[in-house]
Scaffold this active site. Structure first.
Site, PDB file in Angstrom:
ATOM      1  N   ASN A  49       0.566  -1.106   0.238  1.00 30.33           N
ATOM      2  CA  ASN A  49      -0.315  -0.061  -0.240  1.00 30.33           C
ATOM      3  C   ASN A  49       0.645   1.412  -0.504  1.00 30.33           C
ATOM      4  O   ASN A  49       1.381   1.455   1.247  1.00 30.33           O
ATOM      5  CB  ASN A  49      -0.951  -0.208   1.153  1.00 30.33           C
ATOM      6  N   LYS A  73      -0.086   4.516   0.131  1.00 25.54           N
ATOM      7  CA  LYS A  73      -0.690   5.460   0.152  1.00 25.54           C
ATOM      8  C   LYS A  73      -0.350   6.525  -0.466  1.00 25.54           C
ATOM      9  O   LYS A  73      -0.084   6.391  -1.539  1.00 25.54           O
ATOM     10  CB  LYS A  73      -0.067   5.379   1.609  1.00 25.54           C
ATOM     11  N   HIS A 119      -9.385   0.326   5.116  1.00 32.31           N
ATOM     12  CA  HIS A 119      -7.935   1.500   5.657  1.00 32.31           C
ATOM     13  C   HIS A 119      -8.376   2.233   7.424  1.00 32.31           C
ATOM     14  O   HIS A 119      -9.117   2.958   6.977  1.00 32.31           O
ATOM     15  CB  HIS A 119      -6.973   1.915   4.700  1.00 32.31           C
ATOM     16  N   GLU A 152      -7.119   3.969   8.015  1.00 25.45           N
ATOM     17  CA  GLU A 152      -6.534   6.196   7.021  1.00 25.45           C
ATOM     18  C   GLU A 152      -7.914   6.702   6.790  1.00 25.45           C
ATOM     19  O   GLU A 152      -7.934   7.415   7.065  1.00 25.45           O
ATOM     20  CB  GLU A 152      -5.773   6.158   6.821  1.00 25.45           C
ATOM     21  N   GLU A 207      -5.517  -5.096  10.297  1.00 26.21           N
ATOM     22  CA  GLU A 207      -4.245  -4.786  10.775  1.00 26.21           C
ATOM     23  C   GLU A 207      -4.769  -3.342  11.414  1.00 26.21           C
ATOM     24  O   GLU A 207      -4.899  -2.587  11.863  1.00 26.21           O
ATOM     25  CB  GLU A 207      -4.234  -3.460  10.083  1.00 26.21           C
ATOM     26  N   GLY A 252       2.453   1.675  10.787  1.00 23.04           N
ATOM     27  CA  GLY A 252       2.795   3.035  10.407  1.00 23.04           C
ATOM     28  C   GLY A 252       4.361   3.491  12.008  1.00 23.04           C
ATOM     29  O   GLY A 252       4.630   4.346  11.742  1.00 23.04           O
ATOM     30  N   SER A 277       3.476  -2.673  10.079  1.00 22.33           N
ATOM     31  CA  SER A 277       4.473  -2.691   9.898  1.00 22.33           C
ATOM     32  C   SER A 277       5.700  -3.708  10.175  1.00 22.33           C
ATOM     33  O   SER A 277       5.948  -4.240  10.866  1.00 22.33           O
ATOM     34  CB  SER A 277       5.550  -2.622  11.652  1.00 22.33           C
TER      35      SER A 277
HETATM   36  C1  PEP Z   1      -0.726  -0.074   6.492  1.00 26.62           C
HETATM   37  O1  PEP Z   1      -0.659   1.572   6.380  1.00 26.62           O
HETATM   38  O2  PEP Z   1      -1.291  -0.686   5.700  1.00 26.62           O
HETATM   39  C2  PEP Z   1       0.445  -0.892   6.622  1.00 26.62           C
HETATM   40  C3  PEP Z   1       0.116  -1.108   7.157  1.00 26.62           C
HETATM   41  O3  PEP Z   1       1.476   0.393   7.003  1.00 26.62           O
HETATM   42  P1  PEP Z   1       2.980   0.096   7.503  1.00 26.62           P
HETATM   43  O4  PEP Z   1       3.132  -1.581   7.451  1.00 26.62           O
HETATM   44  O5  PEP Z   1       3.734   0.545   7.011  1.00 26.62           O
HETATM   45  O6  PEP Z   1       2.792  -0.011   9.388  1.00 26.62           O
END
Ligand code: PEP
Length: 265
Positions: A13, A15, A106, A108, A179, A185, A223
């Site tokens: 992703n 973003k 997601h 976000e 997630e 992040g 992460s």
């Molecule tokens: C994401 O935004 O879907 C995600 C998992 O980000 P990160 O791997 O940076 O934590």
């Protein structure tokens, strides 16, 4: 129940990243890595989710890859078809541009961009009706986890979509990404044990909703990086990863895909 017969998915992703020249380079590096050390298509589905402005370009560039790499939209309109919806891109327009995969839900989008349950259901309905495969994201906040509500929140997010997904769609068009918001992040990953425990609960919950619960791919996100991918991939109910930050580095992303492809063989 183990999901070990499921082909894993590793999806990047991107973003709101990166600029065009870096994206071109990133795709080329990924294609080169897969040409040098192939990962069989039936060992791991690989996809990348660029910004909407880069979807078509990414799709065209990935056509040169030695194996399928899916182009995934990061979002979709809640409105179907075509019409007076300024700024929106519908499922039908994505499919018309050969984009068959989409992220929905997601955190976000839920937290920063106002995607309510009703909006998510409309998006999901439109995507499924247009024949797209949806990676539906769920996950609890740190506060919810600390209050002991993680399981309840996540299972509710799964139940939220039950009325818009039919039996065949569960099997063929749905992938779930768990997630935990506190791990996105932040550099903090759920321990493989905690992630596996939640994935097992999700699978149990799915199995109460659909006869295909054991066959649905459950991705972990938060992460994920090469350093923790092998351990996460070893968990029986973790069938892949949704990768944010580490997907902006071709080598890291490739290594994560390799970890999942190898552990599930
Ligand atoms: C994401 O935004 O879907 C995600 C998992 O980000 P990160 O791997 O940076 O934590």
């Amino acid at each position: 129940m183990s999901g070990s017969t499921i082909i894993p998915w590793v999806v990047g992703n991107w973003k709101m990243n990166p600029i065009q020249s870096d994206a071109t380079q990133l795709i080329q590096q990924l294609i080169n890595l897969l040409a040098q050390s192939p990962i069989e298509a039936n060992a791991c589905h690989i996809g990348v989710a660029p910004t909407s402005i880069a979807l078509d370009r990414t799709f065209q560039a990935l056509n040169a890859a030695p194996r399928a790499i899916y182009t995934v939209a990061q979002d979709i309109s809640r409105f179907a078809g075509m019409g007076a919806y300024t700024g929106e891109v519908s499922a039908e327009l994505l499919v018309d541009s050969q984009i068959q995969y989409v992220l929905i839900g997601h955190s976000e989008r839920r937290d920063l961009l106002g995607d309510s349950v009703e909006i998510l259901k409309a998006k999901l309905h439109n995507a499924l009706q247009a024949g797209m495969t949806v990676i539906y994201c769920v996950g609890e906040s740190l506060e919810q986890r600390e209050q002991g509500l993680a399981e309840q929140v996540v299972l509710q997010q799964i139940c939220d979509i039950a009325s818009v997904v039919n039996t065949e769609q569960w099997l063929k068009q749905i992938v779930i990404a768990y997630e935990p918001i506190w791990a996105i992040g932040t550099g903090k990953t759920a321990s493989p044990q905690d992630a596996q425990a939640m994935h097992a609960k999700i699978r149990e919950g799915l199995s109460q909703i659909t006869a295909h619960g054991a066959q649905i791919a459950l991705l972990y996100g938060g992460s994920v990086k090469p350093e923790n991918a092998v351990e996460l991939a070893a968990c029986p109910d973790i069938n892949g990863a949704l990768v944010g930050g580490a997907s902006l580095n071709a080598q890291s992303f490739y290594q994560i895909a390799q970890a999942f492809a190898q552990s599930k063989q």
